[in-house]
Design an enzyme around this catalytic site. Structure first.
Site: not given
Length: 302
Positions: A59, A62, A123, A214, A279
């Site tokens: 975290e 990032h 986000h 999806h 992905h």
């Protein structure tokens, strides 16, 4: 000429940085490291250098990368507005800065105040927009820039040009659905691939409905891009930028669909994280190329 090289280098650094932020953001989500720094922002668990845990490291790394890339982008924006005569470059760098700040604010809010999955899914979408704008900015300073700004002599009908923009908007919806699947942890709602829980149309309840919607959305996107490619092939030269970008988009969307199947089949195995990151990488490339196609299509009036 020297300044143009600097602008090209900075725009490339901004684009690569935004791409790294996308990948790291997906890593944060997939490893459930979003709470690795507790409820503190910009500090991590009350410290500038947090105690070592895997979650806090992911975290905080990032956050650090977002900060560094933000500084690079700010420097790029200043130089573009001071020295570049290209109006499109100013729009692209401005858009990149806007969405970078927006995603940073949203990320901070998600840490301090718990957010719903629907909000958290935005986000990734905002990060994707930042990457797309920096990609377009970098292309301005390459040989593809003139094709975006002036066109390359290609002529497309109004219907095809509209279809390119429609597919772009729809692809963003599919991306949002994918992010929503991740944040609701609904990937396990459809076991197996290409069937969902062994059925063509499963029982539409809970996580199964989210994952299946999806999948259907991604399949429709693939068919839409195939149809679009056939129309573009009939109107554009094979050496034109618009033809090549739509063809590349078609390749990427089918790779994206296959990678989605890979993610599903990898659930429960160590390779699942790698499959998920692949992905995210493919969808980022796909959206970026579609943005180029849409911008280039503005200068292909028939």
């Amino acid at each position: 000429m020297k300044m143009e090289r600097r602008l090209k280098a900075l725009s490339l650094a901004s684009m690569l940085g935004m791409f790294l932020i996308l990948v790291m953001g997906a890593l944060v989500t997939k490893t459930e490291s979003g709470r690795g720094c507790g409820d503190d922002w910009p500090l991590c668990n009350g410290k500038f250098v947090p105690a070592y845990t895997i979650e806090s490291l992911i975290e905080y790394s990032h956050r650090f990368v977002v900060g560094v890339v933000g500084i690079i982008l700010l420097a790029t924006m200043i130089l573009v507005f001071l020295y570049s005569k290209r109006k499109d470059a100013k729009w692209y760098v401005g858009g990149a800065m806007f969405f970078t700040l927006l995603q940073a604010v949203l990320g901070a809010m998600a840490v301090v105040w718990p957010q719903s999955s629907a909000i958290l899914a935005l986000h990734f979408g905002f990060s994707l927009m930042s990457f797309a704008f920096t990609l377009l900015l970098y292309l301005v300073f390459t040989r593809f820039g003139d094709a975006m700004y002036k066109g390359d002599g290609t002529r497309l009908t109004r219907g095809v040009r509209f279809s390119i923009w429609a597919v772009l908007v729809y692809s963003y919806v599919v991306v949002y659905l994918g992010a929503f699947v991740r944040h609701t942890e609904a990937m396990g709602g459809c076991i197996g691939w290409p069937l969902c829980n062994g059925q063509v149309i499963p029982e539409m309840t809970g996580p199964t409905s989210i994952a299946f919607i999806h999948r259907v959305g991604a399949a429709i996107l693939g068919l839409a891009l195939l149809t679009l490619f056939l129309f573009v092939r009939g109107q554009a030269r094979s050496d034109s930028g618009i033809y090549r970008s739509v063809r590349l988009s078609l390749i990427l969307v089918f790779l994206q669909i296959l990678s989605g199947g890979f993610v599903t089949l990898a659930i429960g195995y160590d390779i699942y994280l790698l499959a998920s990151l692949l992905h995210a990488v493919l969808v980022s490339c796909l959206f970026g190329i579609l943005c180029y196609s849409a911008i280039a299509s503005r200068h292909t009036r028939g």
